[in-house]
Structures are given as C-alpha cells and as structure tokens.
Scaffold this active site. Sequence first.
Site, short mmCIF file in Angstrom:
data_model
loop_
_atom_site.label_atom_id
_atom_site.label_comp_id
_atom_site.label_asym_id
_atom_site.label_seq_id
_atom_site.Cartn_x
_atom_site.Cartn_y
_atom_site.Cartn_z
N CYS A 46 36.62 44.80 50.98
CA CYS A 46 37.48 45.93 50.60
C CYS A 46 36.70 47.09 50.00
CB CYS A 46 38.55 45.47 49.62
SG CYS A 46 39.59 44.12 50.24
N ASP A 78 41.29 40.07 45.54
CA ASP A 78 42.45 39.19 45.52
C ASP A 78 42.38 38.15 46.63
OD1 ASP A 78 43.04 41.33 43.85
OD2 ASP A 78 45.18 41.21 44.24
N CYS A 119 40.03 47.64 47.01
CA CYS A 119 40.92 46.49 46.84
C CYS A 119 42.07 46.82 45.88
CB CYS A 119 40.12 45.30 46.33
SG CYS A 119 40.98 43.71 46.52
N ASP A 120 43.06 45.96 45.89
CA ASP A 120 44.40 46.21 45.33
C ASP A 120 44.42 46.88 43.97
OD1 ASP A 120 44.83 44.71 47.56
OD2 ASP A 120 46.08 43.21 46.60
N LYS A 121 43.79 46.28 42.96
CA LYS A 121 43.94 46.77 41.60
C LYS A 121 43.08 47.98 41.31
CE LYS A 121 46.57 43.36 41.53
NZ LYS A 121 46.20 42.98 42.90
N CYS A 191 42.45 45.08 53.25
CA CYS A 191 43.31 44.30 54.14
C CYS A 191 44.21 45.21 54.98
CB CYS A 191 44.15 43.34 53.33
SG CYS A 191 43.16 42.09 52.47
N GLU A 441 48.92 36.22 41.91
CA GLU A 441 49.69 36.31 43.15
C GLU A 441 49.84 34.92 43.75
OE1 GLU A 441 47.71 39.10 45.68
OE2 GLU A 441 48.42 40.83 44.56
N SER A 467 51.43 38.56 46.77
CA SER A 467 50.59 39.44 47.57
C SER A 467 51.47 40.34 48.42
CB SER A 467 49.68 38.60 48.48
OG SER A 467 49.14 39.39 49.51
#
Length: 551
Positions: A46, A78, A119-121, A191, A441, A467
């Site tokens: 990511c 994640d 990535c996500d956060k 992702c 998650e 997720s």
Amino acid sequence: MRSDRLKSGYDRAPARAMLKAVGFTDEDLARPLIGVANTWIEIGPCNFHLRRVAAKVKEGIRAAGGTPMEFNTVSISDGITMGTEGMKASLISREVIADSIELVARGNQFDAVVALSGCDKTIPGTIMALARLDIPGLMLYGGSIAPGRFEGRDVTIQDVFEAVGAYKAGRMSEEQFKALENAACPGAGACGGQFTANTMATAAEFLGIAPMGSGSVPATVPERDEVAVNAGKLVMDLFANGISPRQILTRRALENAIAAVAATGGSTNAVLHLLAIAHEAGVALDIEDFDRISEKTPLLADLKPGGRFVAHDLHRAGGIQLVARRLVEGGYAYGDSITVTGRTLGQEAATAQETPGQEVVRALNNPLKPNGGLVILKGNLAPEGCVVKVAGHDMRSHSGPARVFDCEEDAFAAVQEGHIKGGDVVVIRYEGPKGGPGMREMLGVTAAIVGAGLDDSVALLTDGRFSGATHGLMAGHVAPEAAAGGPIAAVHNGDTITFDIDQRCLNVDLSDEELHERLGRWQAPPPRYTWGVMAKYARLVSSASKGAVSG
C-alpha cells in the site's frame, strides 16, 4: 513566513548550521519550508511506492519556489496484520500518524505540508494532522494496486481472505488456493476494491483536501508521477493564497464526503474516520448524519466488495470526477464547496470525461439501489448506535440465537470448525476501542463466513470494526462497547438477537429489567495491556460513536 521563526536572524545561526549539514543552502532556507509527510514503509504494497511519489512531490515544490523537507511516520498494514494481535495496532496508528505529523510540523515551523498516504489509517491520520495544524496543506493518496488475474478473472485481496473459508470447507483445492495467493496482489498500491483505503481516498477528494482526480489514478501508471509533481506545485498555491485546511473542511464538505461513501458502497470505517476528522476540524457531526445522508443518496458505483469492479476500472470509466458529477447534478452534494485546487467541487465535477459504454458508475435514473450503502442501527444492544453496510447484499432482517465470543480468534476458530450454523448471530465483543484495545477489523471472521457459504444465513455484530472488504449482514462499532459496560457485554449464548434494517433496530430479546440486572452483575475484565502505547490508548480513547479519538 512562519518558518522565519526557525531560520531567520543572527540568533538562528545554530539552526541554519545544522540544516546546512544535511545539504540545505542559504538559497534553500530563504524560501518557504514545506513539510512532506511520508507514510512509506517496506512492509506491504500500500505504501511501498511512496518514496518515488515523495520525490516527485518535492520536484513540484522546488519548481514552484519552495524548499521541501521530507520526514516519515508510521503505517500498519491492515491486510497483513488482519486476524492477529498485531491488528490492534492499526487504529491506534491513526492517532500516532496524526500526532507525529503535527509534532514535526510544529517543531520545524513549516509554512505548508503535503501529507502522503496509502494504507487505510494513513489517510484519516494525515487529514487529522492537517486539520489540527491548519496551515496550508493537502493530502495525496498513492493510488490503488492493479487487480490480480486468477482463472481468467480479476481478483483482489478480498478473494484471498474468502478463499481461506472456501479452502477449509473443501470448496477449493490446495493448488487453486496457492495459485490465488500468488496472483492476487501483483505490485504496489492500496487494496483495489472500494475497501477502506479507496473509500477514504474518495472521501478526501469530496472533502476537498485532496486534489480531485488524484486518488483514482492507479499506483503504478506513469500518470501517477505527474499527479505527484502537480500536488507539489499546488501546495505552493495554497501557501501563496493563505488557504488552510479548516477553510476547506466545513460541515458541507463533510456531508459531501458522506454522500460519496454512500454512493460508492464504501467502507463502514468511513463513519469512524469522518467523525474523527470532523472532531479535529472543530465541526459538529453526529453518527445519525450518516444514516440521514445515506438514506437519500443513491448507490451508483458498482464496486467491490459488493459489486463487480475495482479502482482501476473506475479510473478508466471517468474517475472520482464522474462520481462527483453525478452527485452534484442530482443535488446529492454541495457543488459550491471549495477544494485545494481553488476550484469548487462543482467546477471539478464539470471536468469529468465519461468513457462511452462504461458500466462502473450508473446513471442517476438507473442506480444500483435507491439508497446508499450505510445504515445506522440503534436499539437495546446499541444505544449509541452501530454501523451496517447494506451495499452488495439484500438481507433486510435477521433473527436468531446468539453465539457469543469474547475475542476474534475464538469466533474464527468456531467458523473454521463448522460450529456456526445457518440462522446464527455471531457476537464478538471486548474488541472495541478500549477493550481490544484498538478495535480490530474482523475480515478474517467475516470472510470465513462468506467462504463457508453462510453469508446469506448468518449475521454478525461486534464492538470491533470491519474491513472495507467485508460484506453481508454485519453490524460493527456497536456502542457502548463491552469493556465500557455496554449492553453487548450482557448477551448470553442462545439469546435471540434481531436485526431490522428498515426499522433501523438492533435488539436482544430481553426485557429492560433483565438487561439491567445482567449488567448489574457484570464485572469488567482486567485490561489486556497494562503498560505501553496500548494501555495509554485504552485510557484515552473515546467511544466509536464519537470517532474513537484520543484527545
């Protein structure tokens, strides 16, 4: 310039001497100092390519008359940590990212900041930092991974998670399982579905804090370099014009972001993160706002996990600009909200170029569903609310016996061992912000349920998170959480739990008296961590219904 406090005057000679030791010149130090906050790591795809992205951003800054100063912060993948104790670090990292960017920027008196995310956060963490600092700045997302190819079809990491359940259930051979694992992630980028990273990248463009059209450009295409250089030039325009994040992150901008999440079938994590961004920007936003906006916003984008397409397909179809055009034209988004480009959301939306025959973004008169992808349920199990994503499935109600687990690992083992049956309601508790701590998650569990073929007959609720790749009737962020004495702590095996999407209710079939009596006997378990960052976070963090913020 703000940075003059650090670098100008005879008394600042020691600071200049140290900066010259790493290569900065008097000419460099005479210019505005622009922080480039990087979330690069060598762990996972990511953020792996963000060194190159940062180099191109710095090119743009220098070309526009600034002096870039790059620094790094943390990132937790994640997808890699999912299903392990390490996943508890993920949400906590959002706060560390925001804190560390704020500290470096304040300490070095930067005139502006470009924050790079993947990535996500890292996306909400960087935006939260920009909101706190309120100096000219923008967020730039590194773009999405290309889809993998397996047995003649596009696949994502979601397919691998679901294959775990399918392999265990004997629905996939060992050779197929390994081939999918090897093919699903072909290179750098976040992702590929409308999971949390792409959801939050979409939200960032609708917030106006990221340049419109920048997020849907894939991570590894040549166009990504141009996007990065332009972002470096753009931050200098923000500096020159004195435009700061809180001028952009308004109530209307946040409502635009919620509408974008609803219209694209985005991740439930957006609720948590947009509440946190609103908190840092000083904007009043409530969990009920998500249900209100989603209810009136049509689901337009046919994106995974509930749909057919991935981020690369959206880019080819016309990008985020096309989604913006639909929402502005339909009156579902405020077109007059300002963005970092200096143009309004409506002006940016007008630049959309729709690819003829594309099937990714539906027309306004032909939505996938008349309502958006998120609903907020309340009831005696979730007095402060919980979040359900309804995009990609049609279950509107479910009633069944509770199967209660006090951690994710036990629930996952029960699914893998075939102990969860059709009609059950899986309850996973003590995984909330305080109880986890860190609100893991549950993709491992939810994907195993899907892989076992139970997604149309089993419901799940948790005080943890999901997720963005999760789909099915799954309620997350149940609040108050079990560790805070929420009603979810009082549920017993066999209690009947009812989901009712249309009535927005999540209830356990117990009288108020019985529930009160059970909670009166409840005792909080000892904290899982008594020192270090996990323990500190558990002491500080708020309810998920408030964004799980730590300050």
